[in-house]
Scaffold this active site. Structure first.
Site, PDB file in Angstrom:
ATOM      1  N   GLY A  66      27.783  53.701  23.098  1.00  0.00           N
ATOM      2  CA  GLY A  66      28.209  52.415  23.647  1.00  0.00           C
ATOM      3  C   GLY A  66      28.828  52.445  25.032  1.00  0.00           C
ATOM      4  O   GLY A  66      29.610  51.564  25.370  1.00  0.00           O
TER       5      GLY A  66
ATOM      6  N   ASN B 217      27.320  51.830  27.864  1.00  0.00           N
ATOM      7  CA  ASN B 217      26.850  50.642  28.598  1.00  0.00           C
ATOM      8  C   ASN B 217      27.581  49.387  28.118  1.00  0.00           C
ATOM      9  O   ASN B 217      27.958  48.533  28.924  1.00  0.00           O
ATOM     10  CB  ASN B 217      25.337  50.475  28.457  1.00  0.00           C
ATOM     11  CG  ASN B 217      24.573  51.366  29.418  1.00  0.00           C
ATOM     12  OD1 ASN B 217      24.528  51.103  30.611  1.00  0.00           O
ATOM     13  ND2 ASN B 217      24.003  52.450  28.913  1.00  0.00           N
TER      14      ASN B 217
ATOM     15  N   LYS C   2      15.895  50.862  17.730  1.00  0.00           N
ATOM     16  CA  LYS C   2      14.922  50.247  16.816  1.00  0.00           C
ATOM     17  C   LYS C   2      14.056  49.252  17.567  1.00  0.00           C
ATOM     18  O   LYS C   2      14.476  48.689  18.573  1.00  0.00           O
ATOM     19  CB  LYS C   2      15.662  49.507  15.693  1.00  0.00           C
ATOM     20  CG  LYS C   2      16.488  50.416  14.821  1.00  0.00           C
ATOM     21  CD  LYS C   2      15.607  51.213  13.896  1.00  0.00           C
ATOM     22  CE  LYS C   2      16.396  52.278  13.174  1.00  0.00           C
ATOM     23  NZ  LYS C   2      15.559  53.210  12.443  1.00  0.00           N
TER      24      LYS C   2
ATOM     25  N   ILE D 228      12.273  45.718  18.202  1.00  0.00           N
ATOM     26  CA  ILE D 228      12.699  44.330  17.999  1.00  0.00           C
ATOM     27  C   ILE D 228      11.626  43.600  17.193  1.00  0.00           C
ATOM     28  O   ILE D 228      10.440  43.728  17.459  1.00  0.00           O
ATOM     29  CB  ILE D 228      12.848  43.656  19.384  1.00  0.00           C
ATOM     30  CG1 ILE D 228      13.924  44.365  20.202  1.00  0.00           C
ATOM     31  CG2 ILE D 228      13.159  42.181  19.274  1.00  0.00           C
ATOM     32  CD1 ILE D 228      15.255  44.389  19.546  1.00  0.00           C
TER      33      ILE D 228
ATOM     34  N   ASN E 273      16.737  45.112  28.358  1.00  0.00           N
ATOM     35  CA  ASN E 273      16.909  46.519  27.975  1.00  0.00           C
ATOM     36  C   ASN E 273      17.271  47.362  29.196  1.00  0.00           C
ATOM     37  O   ASN E 273      16.860  47.051  30.316  1.00  0.00           O
ATOM     38  CB  ASN E 273      15.608  47.048  27.359  1.00  0.00           C
ATOM     39  CG  ASN E 273      15.762  48.464  26.812  1.00  0.00           C
ATOM     40  OD1 ASN E 273      16.764  48.799  26.182  1.00  0.00           O
ATOM     41  ND2 ASN E 273      14.770  49.310  27.058  1.00  0.00           N
TER      42      ASN E 273
ATOM     43  N   HIS F 211      16.973  51.315  30.575  1.00  0.00           N
ATOM     44  CA  HIS F 211      16.244  52.562  30.296  1.00  0.00           C
ATOM     45  C   HIS F 211      16.591  53.598  31.366  1.00  0.00           C
ATOM     46  O   HIS F 211      16.642  53.262  32.552  1.00  0.00           O
ATOM     47  CB  HIS F 211      14.729  52.286  30.287  1.00  0.00           C
ATOM     48  CG  HIS F 211      13.932  53.480  29.920  1.00  0.00           C
ATOM     49  ND1 HIS F 211      13.741  53.884  28.610  1.00  0.00           N
ATOM     50  CD2 HIS F 211      13.300  54.401  30.687  1.00  0.00           C
ATOM     51  CE1 HIS F 211      13.018  54.989  28.589  1.00  0.00           C
ATOM     52  NE2 HIS F 211      12.737  55.326  29.846  1.00  0.00           N
TER      53      HIS F 211
ATOM     54  N   ASP G   3       9.519  49.526  26.332  1.00  0.00           N
ATOM     55  CA  ASP G   3       9.754  49.770  27.770  1.00  0.00           C
ATOM     56  C   ASP G   3       8.692  49.169  28.685  1.00  0.00           C
ATOM     57  O   ASP G   3       8.377  49.746  29.729  1.00  0.00           O
ATOM     58  CB  ASP G   3       9.826  51.287  28.052  1.00  0.00           C
ATOM     59  CG  ASP G   3      10.911  51.971  27.233  1.00  0.00           C
ATOM     60  OD1 ASP G   3      11.930  51.323  26.973  1.00  0.00           O
ATOM     61  OD2 ASP G   3      10.723  53.133  26.873  1.00  0.00           O
TER      62      ASP G   3
ATOM     63  N   GLU H 189      23.146  53.539  35.497  1.00  0.00           N
ATOM     64  CA  GLU H 189      22.841  52.512  34.484  1.00  0.00           C
ATOM     65  C   GLU H 189      23.961  51.486  34.404  1.00  0.00           C
ATOM     66  O   GLU H 189      23.720  50.282  34.382  1.00  0.00           O
ATOM     67  CB  GLU H 189      22.693  53.149  33.099  1.00  0.00           C
ATOM     68  CG  GLU H 189      21.453  53.973  32.904  1.00  0.00           C
ATOM     69  CD  GLU H 189      21.387  54.514  31.480  1.00  0.00           C
ATOM     70  OE1 GLU H 189      21.762  53.801  30.545  1.00  0.00           O
ATOM     71  OE2 GLU H 189      20.960  55.661  31.319  1.00  0.00           O
TER      72      GLU H 189
HETATM   73  C1  GRF Z   1      21.356  54.875  27.734  1.00  0.00           C
HETATM   74  O1  GRF Z   1      20.936  56.013  28.417  1.00  0.00           O
HETATM   75  C2  GRF Z   1      20.305  53.788  27.817  1.00  0.00           C
HETATM   76  O2  GRF Z   1      19.578  53.826  28.999  1.00  0.00           O
HETATM   77  C3  GRF Z   1      19.410  54.104  26.666  1.00  0.00           C
HETATM   78  O3  GRF Z   1      20.279  54.559  25.655  1.00  0.00           O
HETATM   79  C4  GRF Z   1      21.456  55.114  26.237  1.00  0.00           C
HETATM   80  C5  GRF Z   1      22.624  54.428  25.622  1.00  0.00           C
HETATM   81  O4  GRF Z   1      23.848  54.983  26.008  1.00  0.00           O
HETATM   82  N1  GRF Z   1      18.586  52.970  26.310  1.00  0.00           N
HETATM   83  P1  GRF Z   1      25.194  54.271  25.618  1.00  0.00           P
HETATM   84  O5  GRF Z   1      25.212  54.104  24.108  1.00  0.00           O
HETATM   85  O6  GRF Z   1      25.245  52.945  26.319  1.00  0.00           O
HETATM   86  O7  GRF Z   1      26.284  55.187  26.081  1.00  0.00           O
END
Ligand code: GRF
Length: 204
Positions: free
Chosen positions: A16, A18, A95, A97, A111, A113, A154, A183
């Site tokens: 988590g 992000n 997962k 969607i 999303n 990535h 993606d 990110e």
């Molecule tokens: C990130 O690298 C994101 O790009 C990918 O999953 C990872 C999640 O990291 N889809 P976090 O749980 O937000 O730390």
């Protein structure tokens, strides 16, 4: 009810970071939004703990709670709607969607990535595998992509990208650290551009 701030619903599977970055940006008023609900397929996801510690509704919904895949899809969608989420952020959601959610939140699911899509995306391309593939391919630049979600992995329209230089001596772990920082910044930036109308999402 009209909400002044855009309400964000999150689907998460892991630690988590992000999610944390977005929560912090909301608190700092860098992002005119408020986290509405965090849903995880993984009952022990760190992201659920982060949500709870911030008093954001944190809900586990998975094949364990809803063995039928259609009911699972509906439960996720209804939970997002009950919490009046305007946008859905896949912040490390592992997962696929379901069609009910895709229809209810058409062009409103985002999303993040950890590569410069369309490079190093698709089924099976997640976590360290992405960074290992970037290094194996001898890329000099990698980065992060924020995109709209459609029926495939993606593959939806790209909303923003941020580049990260690959350095001599990088390993997947060292690269992952710098891409993750990119990110966090990119996700906040793209969300704020959407909220301010600088990025216009296709019709709902
Ligand atoms: C990130 O690298 C994101 O790009 C990918 O999953 C990872 C999640 O990291 N889809 P976090 O749980 O937000 O730390």
């Amino acid at each position: 009810m009209i909400h002044e701030l855009t309400r964000l619903g999150f689907l998460v599977s892991g630690r988590g970071s992000n999610l944390q970055a977005i929560i912090q940006a909301c608190k700092d008023k860098k992002l005119y939004a408020e986290p509405a609900v965090v849903i995880s397929n993984n009952a022990s996801a760190g992201a659920l703990d982060i949500a709870r510690s911030e008093s954001i509704p944190a809900i586990h919904i998975s094949r364990n709670t809803h063995p039928d895949i259609d009911q699972l899809d509906r439960a996720i969608t209804e939970t997002l709607q009950q919490h009046q989420a305007d946008l859905v952020i896949l912040a490390g959601y592992m997962k696929k969607i379901g069609p009910v959610l895709l229809k209810a939140y058409r062009n409103r699911i985002i999303n993040i990535h950890p590569s410069l899509l369309p490079k190093f995306g698709g089924q099976g391309m997640y976590g360290m595998r992405v960074h290992a593939a970037v290094l194996a391919a001898g890329e000099r630049v990698t980065g992060a992509t924020v995109h709209l979600v459609d029926y495939d992995y993606d593959s939806g329209p790209i909303l923003g990208q941020r580049q990260v230089e690959v350095l001599a001596g990088d390993n997947p772990e060292s690269l992952a650290i710098r891409v993750l920082a990119a990110e966090h910044a990119l996700l906040v930036e793209v969300l704020q551009d959407i909220i301010k109308g600088k990025i216009i999402l296709p019709d709902h």
